[in-house]
Design an enzyme around this catalytic site. Sequence first.
Site, mmCIF file in Angstrom:
data_model
loop_
_atom_site.group_PDB
_atom_site.id
_atom_site.type_symbol
_atom_site.label_atom_id
_atom_site.label_comp_id
_atom_site.label_asym_id
_atom_site.label_seq_id
_atom_site.Cartn_x
_atom_site.Cartn_y
_atom_site.Cartn_z
ATOM 1 C CD GLU A 300 -5.369 -6.771 29.849
ATOM 2 O OE1 GLU A 300 -6.194 -5.844 29.726
ATOM 3 O OE2 GLU A 300 -5.394 -7.591 30.780
ATOM 4 C CB SER A 339 -8.862 -8.438 33.043
ATOM 5 O OG SER A 339 -8.053 -7.674 32.185
ATOM 6 C CG HIS A 457 -2.664 -3.749 31.438
ATOM 7 N ND1 HIS A 457 -2.554 -2.514 32.049
ATOM 8 C CD2 HIS A 457 -3.766 -4.327 31.964
ATOM 9 C CE1 HIS A 457 -3.542 -2.359 32.906
ATOM 10 N NE2 HIS A 457 -4.295 -3.443 32.874
ATOM 11 C CG ASP A 511 -9.076 -9.062 28.722
ATOM 12 O OD1 ASP A 511 -8.932 -8.446 27.646
ATOM 13 O OD2 ASP A 511 -8.393 -8.794 29.740
ATOM 14 C CG HIS A 512 -11.277 -5.745 28.379
ATOM 15 N ND1 HIS A 512 -10.589 -4.575 28.122
ATOM 16 C CD2 HIS A 512 -10.603 -6.344 29.398
ATOM 17 C CE1 HIS A 512 -9.561 -4.466 28.950
ATOM 18 N NE2 HIS A 512 -9.534 -5.535 29.740
#
Length: 655
Positions: A300, A339, A457, A511-512
């Site tokens: 994440e 995500s 996150h 994911d990013h």
Amino acid sequence: MRIHQQFRRALQPFRVVLTGYVLGLFILSLSRLALMLWQYDRVAASGDLVELLVLGIRADCIQMGYVTLPLLLILPVFWLRPLRRLGGKLQQIWWVCALTYVTFMEIATPAFILQYDLRPNRLFVEYLTYPQEVLSMLWGGFAEWLLIGAAALLVTVVLLLKLSRRLATSQQHEMSRAPRRAAIFVWPVLLLLMVFGVRSTLDHRPANPAFFAVTGDALVNDLVISSAYSVEYALYSMRHEANAALIYGSASLADIIQKVRQDNYLADKEFPFEAYPTVHYNRASRSYARPKNIVVILEESLGATFVEKLGGINATPELEALSEHGWWFEQLYATGTRSVRGIEAVVTGFLPTPARSVVKLPLSQQGFFTYADLLARQGYFTEFMYGGETHFDNMQRFFVGNGFQSVRGVADIEKPAFIGSWGASDEDLLQSAHARFEQLNGQTQPFFSLVFTSSNHEPFEFPDGRIELYAEPKQRVENAVKYADFALGEFFRKARQSSYWDDTIFLVVADHDTRVYGNELVPVSKFHIPGLILGGSIEPRTINTVTSQIDLLPTVVSLAGVSAWTASLGQDLSDVTQPPANRAMMQFGANFAWLQGHDLAIVTPAEDFTGQLDKQQHRFQADVTAREPLLEVATAHALLPSLLYQQQAYFVPQE
């Protein structure tokens, strides 16, 4: 003088409506001015403040027209004596609700900009379906602003109620003296002006957010419009997502496919399925008596920002140490900023679109290509593992419908030591994964597992005493990244001593990046992510050409010894007979970027750009001399995925 008085009296039945309209313009303009002063450096670098404010008023006329026109259309009905009281109440309710709504959206804007570097958009709407996770994230990262915003909104509502009552009482008192015959003639004029304000142009098509994209900075373009307008247009666009790419123009699928198949690594492939035009056979670069297990660890928000080896800060020492033992990607780019976009790229190899990720779209919930489906057909057991609730972002439904035989969430983790807003900690998740892999490796069939972490996150919750904090306070992104990296290192220390290490190929990829921002149409530097392939059979190697997330699983599947039909246009980088594609694609809002080596094309709904990427500064340098060939390739790849989705053509038919 008498004519002036008669005109004022003729406008009396419209007093509440027009006052609300004008006050709405004032609120929106005041908010825009404050936001532009907050972001003054970027505004000044992109355009003239006064010019942008005036253009913003034009955009606000559209927004206030939307909320005013329905009431204005039915207003004459309430001039009848029996309905006057009802009409007054209706106007009062409308006035308060409409202005509270636009005010709320503006109050919510600064926090959204800090997170996404844009005004509230479709993400604002999508996240409303996950109140627990979103409220936890907001309270953890923006608690002060939430309290200030709530207080400001409460004061606004109280003031609006008082003012609306006063206006409604005054209007009702004077209605008996208002010349309704004159008002009937004024009414269509106001309607016409309101309609023109909504349309905002005499061109063939009415104005939309792209009409106000007048600078090279996506945030500044967003500041020109209002947040309410941004969200409403996003909702409208979501109804037409099958044709989302039409904002870039139109072309036949056959012409687009012809252009796309000219990519060097596809030129010698055969595409035998007319109804599935991207499907081709990919032969594995390695062969084993039993194909290797495949484990994908999707991290994440772990962007290159936090990897010293990639020019970021030193927050991932474990990942960087591991990079010496596998295939390390120096120029890997995510396809998007969320995500589900990362899941889409890694698991399905699907090109990004301005629409929502296919993980959430209705036509892709079954019969859509994924590597889980590809591997299940090759005899693999396929599984998704997540530390949180698997229904988030529609993941469970999409995965179960497209090749994943098992889905495991927080409820499947035995006695997790730490549970945060987003679920079990990365340590708990990866310890559970390790135990699961030991179990699965003892079976006769190979396994494919997608493990999706969540500790990095907002609100950045993780157990105490596990790492030396990068900086105070504890709940900040650098510390969450360092903890996620620590958990990853702990997992691989166990994995390298496990029974499954020699039989498994691992892919670790983000994911990013976190908080994608920048004063460019596509902030390329914030799409830069780390990626690593390792395992007992993988020798160290550095890949320094431009690579996309869509290239990772084609490479891993090939390294695992699996030859199969695939719908993905990702390249198998282990195929030594083909030079690297040296390209990546990125979707930032409605803008699509195509990076080819140093050349960069950006396709937008308003205007297209070509030039080069300064990779030292990660800055776009416009150059019109590179325009046509690069732009044609970029546009073809921007148009293709929406057409494949619309025609349900991204799938490998059963043999």
